[in-house]
Design a protein around this motif. Structure first.
Motif, mmCIF file in Angstrom:
data_model
loop_
_atom_site.group_PDB
_atom_site.id
_atom_site.type_symbol
_atom_site.label_atom_id
_atom_site.label_comp_id
_atom_site.label_asym_id
_atom_site.label_seq_id
_atom_site.Cartn_x
_atom_site.Cartn_y
_atom_site.Cartn_z
ATOM 1 N N ASN A 117 -13.142 -12.769 -11.305
ATOM 2 C CA ASN A 117 -11.813 -12.754 -11.913
ATOM 3 C C ASN A 117 -11.044 -11.495 -11.514
ATOM 4 O OD1 ASN A 117 -12.007 -15.218 -13.301
ATOM 5 N ND2 ASN A 117 -12.978 -14.259 -15.071
ATOM 6 N N GLY A 118 -11.743 -10.354 -11.563
ATOM 7 C CA GLY A 118 -11.108 -9.090 -11.194
ATOM 8 C C GLY A 118 -10.669 -9.074 -9.742
ATOM 9 N N LEU A 119 -11.540 -9.559 -8.843
ATOM 10 C CA LEU A 119 -11.205 -9.602 -7.423
ATOM 11 C C LEU A 119 -10.008 -10.515 -7.157
ATOM 12 C CD1 LEU A 119 -14.668 -9.739 -5.595
ATOM 13 C CD2 LEU A 119 -12.934 -7.944 -5.426
ATOM 14 N N PHE A 120 -10.001 -11.664 -7.829
ATOM 15 C CA PHE A 120 -8.899 -12.607 -7.636
ATOM 16 C C PHE A 120 -7.578 -11.992 -8.075
ATOM 17 C CE2 PHE A 120 -6.100 -15.959 -9.298
ATOM 18 C CZ PHE A 120 -5.950 -16.735 -8.159
ATOM 19 N N ARG A 154 -9.611 -12.886 -1.898
ATOM 20 C CA ARG A 154 -8.957 -13.770 -2.853
ATOM 21 C C ARG A 154 -9.524 -15.184 -2.751
ATOM 22 N NH1 ARG A 154 -4.465 -16.955 -3.631
ATOM 23 N NH2 ARG A 154 -3.351 -16.584 -5.588
ATOM 24 N N GLY A 155 -9.713 -15.652 -1.522
ATOM 25 C CA GLY A 155 -10.269 -16.983 -1.329
ATOM 26 C C GLY A 155 -11.698 -17.090 -1.833
ATOM 27 N N VAL A 156 -12.501 -16.071 -1.522
ATOM 28 C CA VAL A 156 -13.906 -16.074 -1.952
ATOM 29 C C VAL A 156 -13.997 -16.059 -3.476
ATOM 30 C CG1 VAL A 156 -16.015 -14.702 -2.009
ATOM 31 C CG2 VAL A 156 -14.790 -15.025 0.153
ATOM 32 N N SER A 157 -13.229 -15.166 -4.103
ATOM 33 C CA SER A 157 -13.288 -15.065 -5.567
ATOM 34 C C SER A 157 -12.741 -16.316 -6.235
ATOM 35 C CB SER A 157 -12.512 -13.830 -6.039
ATOM 36 O OG SER A 157 -11.157 -13.881 -5.608
ATOM 37 N N PHE A 158 -11.721 -16.933 -5.636
ATOM 38 C CA PHE A 158 -11.159 -18.171 -6.200
ATOM 39 C C PHE A 158 -12.219 -19.274 -6.218
ATOM 40 C CE2 PHE A 158 -8.961 -22.249 -5.799
ATOM 41 C CZ PHE A 158 -8.043 -22.172 -6.835
ATOM 42 N N ILE A 159 -12.981 -19.375 -5.139
ATOM 43 C CA ILE A 159 -14.014 -20.403 -5.048
ATOM 44 C C ILE A 159 -15.174 -20.112 -5.998
ATOM 45 C CG2 ILE A 159 -15.793 -21.397 -3.553
ATOM 46 C CD1 ILE A 159 -13.014 -22.506 -3.053
#
Length: 339
Positions: free
Chosen positions: A117-120, A96-101
């Motif tokens: 977007n999908g991962l987040f 979540r953190g990686v995808s958010f960044i």
């Protein structure tokens, strides 16, 4: 000093549910939105969460450290029996953190944005669901004590302890609670043209919280779960749940009147009362295993350790809490001067 440690344990848990829960809930709200509203929510989330999202997970770290240092027996049992969902939770938080960044700072804007977007969105649902399922495992009576592990197979020890209907219902309830909290907080961050979106999301999340909570209690009662029966019979827990239901009235009054601070206060208060009701329902016998109930106060660390830990938590609190308040205030998460 043990009461100081218990206070910080509960306080950190409350803050993680409020701040981390709202964090996860934002992704849930984004996921269950139309494509147009997803873009609106994405921009709103980044503006609100961008500066402070990393600070939210400090509280779960404090909870785990307190359990590890002060309550090693509990920590040992939980880490052994629930290491699979806990590992998946860490993976979910990381993804979540990686995808958010990357979905905001990636130098190349291409099809990979769809993956981010999908991962987040997926990890925003996956992680709180597992957090709820882990707590469900702790109170379900399915955990097996270490000294009895040889009597059971792998599935019974490491899968059935958390992957069961009761734990799944607990996970759904917690996820709904996160979505409710986030949708309500986002009302105050949206412009007038988009407030209706989050009002509707908040109303839907409220209905899901009530329904999932009712189903959880009914299922637990029908199937003779000790925690649920004690929850229903505990006058303090029932009073807190009743009070949290009544808080819906002033909450929606202030939402309709556009009182952002008061609506956030009542939303947070409602969540705190629900979590408090669950915490005191069976305290100090928080862990319920196949072999019986285990008190949190059994196997406590030596007094010397508790004393040092308590002092460290007090000093740390005096340093961290003002800094957190300043961080939230600086980025307008707390609007002290707003009427």
């Amino acid at each position: 000093m043990i009461y100081v440690v218990l206070f910080f344990l509960a306080f950190s848990l409350f803050l993680y549910v409020l701040l981390g829960g709202a964090d996860f809930g934002a992704g849930i709200v984004e996921l269950f939105s139309s494509k147009e509203n997803q873009q609106i929510t994405k921009k709103t989330i980044y503006r609100v969460m961008g500066p402070i999202w990393e600070a939210n997970h400090i509280w779960i770290i404090i909870v785990m450290v307190i359990l590890w240092v002060a309550f090693p027996v509990y920590f040992n049992i939980i880490m052994i029996s629930l290491h699979i969902p806990l590992t998946l939770i860490l993976i979910g938080i990381t993804l979540r953190g990686v995808s958010f960044i990357f979905r905001h700072y990636d130098a190349v804007v291409d099809e990979s944005q769809k993956i981010y977007n999908g991962l987040f969105r997926f990890s925003s649902v996956f992680t709180p669901l597992l957090l709820g399922m882990t707590f469900g495992g702790v109170i379900s009576g399915s955990i097996i004590l270490p000294e009895h592990l040889s009597q059971y197979n792998f599935g019974e020890v490491y899968i059935a302890s958390w992957f069961n209907v009761f734990s799944l219902l607990t996970g759904i309830f917690f996820s709904a609670l996160c979505a409710f909290l986030s949708a309500t907080l986002l009302i105050g961050e949206a412009d007038e043209a988009h407030e209706k979106i989050y009002r509707r999301k908040s109303a839907i999340a409220t209905i899901v919280v009530v329904l999932s909570g009712s189903i959880l209690i009914i299922y637990g009662y029908v199937n003779d779960f000790v925690f649920i029966k004690d929850f229903i019979q505990n006058p303090y827990s029932i009073s807190l749940i009743g009070a949290s239901a009544l808080v819906l009235i002033p909450l929606w009054i202030h939402i309709r009147k556009g009182h952002k601070i008061l609506s956030r206060f009542y939303a947070g208060l409602q969540v705190v009362m629900i979590i408090a009701a669950a915490m005191i329902a069976h305290f100090p016998y928080v862990l319920i295993t196949k072999q019986g109930e285990l008190s949190l106060l059994e196997g406590v660390a030596p007094d010397s350790v508790i004393r040092v830990l308590g002092i460290s938590l007090i000093v740390g609190g005096l340093v961290i809490l003002p800094g957190l308040f300043h961080l939230l205030k600086s980025f307008k998460m707390i609007k002290v001067l707003e009427p």
